[in-house]
Design a protein around this motif. Structure first.
Motif, PDB file in Angstrom:
ATOM      1  N   SER A 181       0.831  -1.219   0.000  1.00  0.00           N
ATOM      2  CA  SER A 181       0.000   0.000   0.000  1.00  0.00           C
ATOM      3  C   SER A 181       0.862   1.264   0.000  1.00  0.00           C
ATOM      4  O   SER A 181       0.364   2.358   0.245  1.00  0.00           O
ATOM      5  CB  SER A 181      -0.976  -0.031   1.177  1.00  0.00           C
ATOM      6  N   ILE A 182       2.151   1.111  -0.282  1.00  0.00           N
ATOM      7  CA  ILE A 182       3.042   2.288  -0.304  1.00  0.00           C
ATOM      8  C   ILE A 182       2.682   3.205  -1.479  1.00  0.00           C
ATOM      9  O   ILE A 182       2.576   2.754  -2.618  1.00  0.00           O
ATOM     10  CB  ILE A 182       4.518   1.839  -0.415  1.00  0.00           C
ATOM     11  N   ARG A 183       2.462   4.462  -1.161  1.00  0.00           N
ATOM     12  CA  ARG A 183       2.128   5.459  -2.202  1.00  0.00           C
ATOM     13  C   ARG A 183       3.231   6.499  -2.353  1.00  0.00           C
ATOM     14  O   ARG A 183       3.339   7.137  -3.379  1.00  0.00           O
ATOM     15  CB  ARG A 183       0.794   6.166  -1.871  1.00  0.00           C
ATOM     16  N   THR A 184       4.014   6.703  -1.295  1.00  0.00           N
ATOM     17  CA  THR A 184       5.111   7.684  -1.377  1.00  0.00           C
ATOM     18  C   THR A 184       6.422   7.023  -0.969  1.00  0.00           C
ATOM     19  O   THR A 184       6.492   6.359   0.081  1.00  0.00           O
ATOM     20  CB  THR A 184       4.850   8.877  -0.425  1.00  0.00           C
ATOM     21  N   VAL A 185       7.420   7.180  -1.823  1.00  0.00           N
ATOM     22  CA  VAL A 185       8.767   6.724  -1.488  1.00  0.00           C
ATOM     23  C   VAL A 185       9.636   7.980  -1.380  1.00  0.00           C
ATOM     24  O   VAL A 185       9.817   8.697  -2.368  1.00  0.00           O
ATOM     25  CB  VAL A 185       9.336   5.785  -2.584  1.00  0.00           C
ATOM     26  N   HIS A 186      10.103   8.279  -0.174  1.00  0.00           N
ATOM     27  CA  HIS A 186      10.996   9.430   0.023  1.00  0.00           C
ATOM     28  C   HIS A 186      12.426   8.950  -0.197  1.00  0.00           C
ATOM     29  O   HIS A 186      12.836   7.957   0.410  1.00  0.00           O
ATOM     30  CB  HIS A 186      10.886   9.956   1.460  1.00  0.00           C
ATOM     31  N   VAL A 187      13.168   9.637  -1.047  1.00  0.00           N
ATOM     32  CA  VAL A 187      14.581   9.300  -1.247  1.00  0.00           C
ATOM     33  C   VAL A 187      15.402  10.429  -0.638  1.00  0.00           C
ATOM     34  O   VAL A 187      15.331  11.575  -1.093  1.00  0.00           O
ATOM     35  CB  VAL A 187      14.903   9.128  -2.749  1.00  0.00           C
ATOM     36  N   LEU A 188      16.157  10.102   0.399  1.00  0.00           N
ATOM     37  CA  LEU A 188      16.830  11.148   1.183  1.00  0.00           C
ATOM     38  C   LEU A 188      18.328  11.209   0.901  1.00  0.00           C
ATOM     39  O   LEU A 188      19.029  10.205   1.048  1.00  0.00           O
ATOM     40  CB  LEU A 188      16.648  10.873   2.675  1.00  0.00           C
ATOM     41  N   GLY A 189      18.793  12.386   0.517  1.00  0.00           N
ATOM     42  CA  GLY A 189      20.232  12.605   0.337  1.00  0.00           C
ATOM     43  C   GLY A 189      20.704  13.607   1.377  1.00  0.00           C
ATOM     44  O   GLY A 189      20.072  14.643   1.562  1.00  0.00           O
ATOM     45  N   ARG A 190      21.821  13.291   2.026  1.00  0.00           N
ATOM     46  CA  ARG A 190      22.281  14.248   3.059  1.00  0.00           C
ATOM     47  C   ARG A 190      23.002  15.437   2.428  1.00  0.00           C
ATOM     48  O   ARG A 190      23.315  16.402   3.093  1.00  0.00           O
ATOM     49  CB  ARG A 190      23.157  13.541   4.092  1.00  0.00           C
ATOM     50  N   ARG A 191      23.296  15.331   1.107  1.00  0.00           N
ATOM     51  CA  ARG A 191      23.879  16.482   0.402  1.00  0.00           C
ATOM     52  C   ARG A 191      22.932  16.881  -0.737  1.00  0.00           C
ATOM     53  O   ARG A 191      21.759  16.517  -0.723  1.00  0.00           O
ATOM     54  CB  ARG A 191      25.288  16.126  -0.084  1.00  0.00           C
ATOM     55  N   GLY A 192      23.427  17.631  -1.731  1.00  0.00           N
ATOM     56  CA  GLY A 192      22.518  18.211  -2.715  1.00  0.00           C
ATOM     57  C   GLY A 192      22.507  17.493  -4.057  1.00  0.00           C
ATOM     58  O   GLY A 192      23.185  16.473  -4.243  1.00  0.00           O
ATOM     59  N   PRO A 193      21.751  18.017  -5.014  1.00  0.00           N
ATOM     60  CA  PRO A 193      21.642  17.391  -6.334  1.00  0.00           C
ATOM     61  C   PRO A 193      22.990  17.262  -7.057  1.00  0.00           C
ATOM     62  O   PRO A 193      23.178  16.333  -7.831  1.00  0.00           O
ATOM     63  CB  PRO A 193      20.731  18.347  -7.110  1.00  0.00           C
ATOM     64  N   HIS A 194      23.927  18.147  -6.783  1.00  0.00           N
ATOM     65  CA  HIS A 194      25.237  18.047  -7.448  1.00  0.00           C
ATOM     66  C   HIS A 194      26.143  17.027  -6.777  1.00  0.00           C
ATOM     67  O   HIS A 194      27.245  16.779  -7.257  1.00  0.00           O
ATOM     68  CB  HIS A 194      25.930  19.422  -7.467  1.00  0.00           C
ATOM     69  N   GLN A 195      25.703  16.443  -5.681  1.00  0.00           N
ATOM     70  CA  GLN A 195      26.551  15.468  -4.963  1.00  0.00           C
ATOM     71  C   GLN A 195      25.978  14.053  -5.019  1.00  0.00           C
ATOM     72  O   GLN A 195      26.439  13.176  -4.303  1.00  0.00           O
ATOM     73  CB  GLN A 195      26.721  15.896  -3.490  1.00  0.00           C
ATOM     74  N   ILE A 196      24.987  13.827  -5.873  1.00  0.00           N
ATOM     75  CA  ILE A 196      24.410  12.480  -5.929  1.00  0.00           C
ATOM     76  C   ILE A 196      25.430  11.484  -6.493  1.00  0.00           C
ATOM     77  O   ILE A 196      26.373  11.885  -7.179  1.00  0.00           O
ATOM     78  CB  ILE A 196      23.124  12.442  -6.797  1.00  0.00           C
ATOM     79  N   ALA A 197      25.208  10.189  -6.212  1.00  0.00           N
ATOM     80  CA  ALA A 197      26.068   9.134  -6.766  1.00  0.00           C
ATOM     81  C   ALA A 197      25.233   8.247  -7.697  1.00  0.00           C
ATOM     82  O   ALA A 197      25.453   7.051  -7.793  1.00  0.00           O
ATOM     83  CB  ALA A 197      26.679   8.329  -5.625  1.00  0.00           C
ATOM     84  N   MET A 198      24.245   8.851  -8.371  1.00  0.00           N
ATOM     85  CA  MET A 198      23.339   8.092  -9.238  1.00  0.00           C
ATOM     86  C   MET A 198      23.745   8.305 -10.692  1.00  0.00           C
ATOM     87  O   MET A 198      24.050   9.434 -11.084  1.00  0.00           O
ATOM     88  CB  MET A 198      21.911   8.605  -9.055  1.00  0.00           C
ATOM     89  N   THR A 199      23.730   7.252 -11.486  1.00  0.00           N
ATOM     90  CA  THR A 199      24.146   7.372 -12.884  1.00  0.00           C
ATOM     91  C   THR A 199      22.927   7.682 -13.778  1.00  0.00           C
ATOM     92  O   THR A 199      21.791   7.350 -13.433  1.00  0.00           O
ATOM     93  CB  THR A 199      24.886   6.092 -13.331  1.00  0.00           C
ATOM     94  N   PRO A 200      23.176   8.361 -14.929  1.00  0.00           N
ATOM     95  CA  PRO A 200      22.070   8.928 -15.697  1.00  0.00           C
ATOM     96  C   PRO A 200      21.060   7.907 -16.224  1.00  0.00           C
ATOM     97  O   PRO A 200      19.850   8.148 -16.162  1.00  0.00           O
ATOM     98  CB  PRO A 200      22.767   9.636 -16.870  1.00  0.00           C
ATOM     99  N   LYS A 201      21.547   6.778 -16.714  1.00  0.00           N
ATOM    100  CA  LYS A 201      20.605   5.804 -17.303  1.00  0.00           C
ATOM    101  C   LYS A 201      19.601   5.352 -16.243  1.00  0.00           C
ATOM    102  O   LYS A 201      18.386   5.318 -16.464  1.00  0.00           O
ATOM    103  CB  LYS A 201      21.393   4.604 -17.854  1.00  0.00           C
ATOM    104  N   GLU A 202      20.145   5.023 -15.055  1.00  0.00           N
ATOM    105  CA  GLU A 202      19.319   4.500 -13.968  1.00  0.00           C
ATOM    106  C   GLU A 202      18.349   5.573 -13.458  1.00  0.00           C
ATOM    107  O   GLU A 202      17.190   5.298 -13.166  1.00  0.00           O
ATOM    108  CB  GLU A 202      20.208   4.008 -12.823  1.00  0.00           C
ATOM    109  N   LEU A 203      18.835   6.824 -13.407  1.00  0.00           N
ATOM    110  CA  LEU A 203      17.988   7.907 -12.921  1.00  0.00           C
ATOM    111  C   LEU A 203      16.876   8.206 -13.933  1.00  0.00           C
ATOM    112  O   LEU A 203      15.705   8.405 -13.573  1.00  0.00           O
ATOM    113  CB  LEU A 203      18.858   9.148 -12.681  1.00  0.00           C
ATOM    114  N   GLY A 204      17.246   8.195 -15.219  1.00  0.00           N
ATOM    115  CA  GLY A 204      16.275   8.483 -16.280  1.00  0.00           C
ATOM    116  C   GLY A 204      15.088   7.532 -16.250  1.00  0.00           C
ATOM    117  O   GLY A 204      13.951   7.921 -16.543  1.00  0.00           O
ATOM    118  N   GLU A 205      15.345   6.259 -15.850  1.00  0.00           N
ATOM    119  CA  GLU A 205      14.262   5.258 -15.813  1.00  0.00           C
ATOM    120  C   GLU A 205      13.091   5.716 -14.954  1.00  0.00           C
ATOM    121  O   GLU A 205      11.936   5.378 -15.218  1.00  0.00           O
ATOM    122  CB  GLU A 205      14.780   3.957 -15.193  1.00  0.00           C
TER     123      GLU A 205
END
Ligand code: NAP
Length: 438
Positions: free
Chosen positions: A184-208
């Motif tokens: 029944s999960i409707r919201t998934v919060h993804v928490l980063g302790r730093r900002g958008p320029h410090q993410i460790a996510m790669t573009p293909k995976e994020l684009g999905e």
């Protein structure tokens, strides 16, 4: 003939075996020892089940496994069944390719509450790893918090948000698929302790995330630095940040939301007998881009917390270990080497949990070269290799699983797959062994 034991049959192990074959030709015998009766480590149990194109690399490992001088010795646990010291007496070189399968602890007040799980456990659960098949994460809740801004956090958020139809062609285990469909999960919060320029996510995976059937990602552009600053980023990162900015303009017409919360550092988990909320402190960046708390706190109501903050290699008794970095103490992959034998490590057990599957290839080659120069082709001084191991295991009543046995387990998994799925994995060692008729 030289004898090498590789402990762990994931990507790091197989790339090392492949490199040793190239360097030694027929002058080496390699045993790949795994505590599970099934090979491929992270490829089977870590890579997301809806990323079958990444998983297809196992075909390359299969070629190595099927060659005459490589043996898979599954269902043998280093420690209780045979010690590293015993292996060192049998082989010229012992290579630890044991990965980093343990979660780094979250270590917050309340992080022992039911409903707080690590990504190793959660990923292992939907991927059918025997250690986590019984996890049963609470999905009867409105919201989940995913801690971390790496690719594992992305995998976890996506798996929580996908519909059953979107898992077509994946090898997610049936029990997890049923549970996720009933979630029944409707919201998934993804928490980063730093900002958008410090993410460790790669573009293909994020684009999905922008193309999910029933879920849409959401960001707050107020968290972003000025757009002109994006040009200072390296190209991959710039693409990732462009995806994040695009998320701000997606229509909000889907049933589920993946909500990116930046500058958000979890400080406590609270609830009566189970997780009810995550307490978060706003952060800001220091000049050297570390995050520091601002003192401003808020609470995120959620019934499930999944920490995706990195992994650790489990220590092995008697093997030097770097506790701070959660890996074996080593110098360029060498743990100890002497004229009578050497102990090495590769992959995440050597470097810590960073890099893609492919990063393990040059890593394995480098360590194989060190082994080759320390123990050049020729007679090994009295090492008995696999013969000695077989004798020792037989005396202890341990019955290893060979690669041809694994192929029978694999055929049984393929045979019971639901329509459109490549396999339905066995999720316990007992089921795997039963498929062999033992
Ligand atoms: P990761 O890339 O190192 O990301 C860990 C994240 O956790 C970072 O955002 C980090 O933030 C955060 N973090 C660490 N400690 C924290 C804490 N105490 N509180 C809050 N946040 C914390 O690790 P990963 O996601 O586990 O991935 C491991 C490796 O596997 C990576 O190289 C990844 O790219 C790879 N991988 C690749 C794929 C793929 O290619 N499809 C899929 C999965 C994994 P800071 O930056 O602030 O430290």
């Amino acid at each position: 003939m030289r004898h090498v034991a590789i402990i762990g049959s994931g990507p790091a192990g197989y790339y090392t075996a492949e490199a040793l074959q190239k360097l030694y030709g027929d002058e080496v015998q390699i045993d790949m020892i795994d505590r599970l009766p099934v090979p491929y480590g992270l490829i089977r149990s870590g890579v997301a089940p809806d990323h079958q194109s990444i998983k297809a690399v196992y075909r390359r490992y299969e070629k190595v496994a099927l060659s005459a001088n490589v043996r898979f010795v599954g269902n043998v646990c280093v420690g209780p069944d045979v010690t590293v010291a015993e292996l060192a007496g049998l082989y010229d070189a012992v290579v630890l390719a044991t990965g980093a399968p343990n979660d780094r602890p979250l270590g917050l007040p309340g992080s022992d509450l039911p409903g707080v799980v690590g990504s190793a456990a959660f990923v292992g659960w939907y991927n059918g790893h025997p250690d986590f098949a019984g996890l049963d994460p609470p999905l009867d809740v409105e919201a989940a918090a995913v801690i971390g801004n790496g690719n594992v956090a992305l995998d976890v958020a996506r798996i929580l948000a996908k519909t059953r139809a979107e898992f077509a062609g994946s090898d997610i285990v049936g029990r997890a698929l049923d549970a996720l469909e009933a979630s029944s999960i409707r919201t998934v919060h993804v928490l980063g302790r730093r900002g958008p320029h410090q993410i460790a996510m790669t573009p293909k995976e994020l684009g999905e995330l922008g193309h999910l059937e029933a879920a849409a990602p959401r960001v707050d552009l107020a968290d972003f630095p000025p757009e002109a600053d994006d040009s200072l980023l390296e190209p991959g990162m710039r693409k990732s940040v462009a995806h994040l900015r695009d998320f701000a303009h997606l229509p909000r017409d889907k049933a589920k939301t993946i909500d990116f919360d930046f500058f958000a550092m979890p400080v406590a988990v609270e609830g009566e007998g189970r997780v009810e909320r995550l307490i978060v402190e706003r952060t800001e960046l220091t000049d050297d881009l570390r995050s520091v708390g601002t003192g401003e706190r808020y609470s995120i109501p959620c019934g499930l917390v999944i920490s995706c903050i990195g992994y650790q290699t489990p220590p092995i008794e008697g093997v030097p270990y770097e506790h701070g970095r959660g890996r074996f103490a080593n110098q360029d992959g060498v743990i100890e080497a002497g004229p009578d034998g050497g102990l090495y490590c590769v992959g995440w057990a050597r470097r810590g949990p960073t890099g893609t599957i492919g990063t393990n290839r040059p890593d394995g080659f480098e360590v194989a070269e060190r082994i080759h120069s320390a123990f050049p082709p020729g007679a090994s001084g009295g090492k008995t290799g696999g013969l000695g191991l077989d004798t020792l295991l037989h005396a202890r009543g341990v019955e290893p699983v060979a690669f041809r046995d694994w192929q029978r387990i694999e055929a049984a998994e393929t045979g019971r797959a639901r329509e459109g799925s490549p396999r339905e994995k066995f999720t316990s060692i007992a089921e795997m062994i039963a498929a062999l008729g033992r």
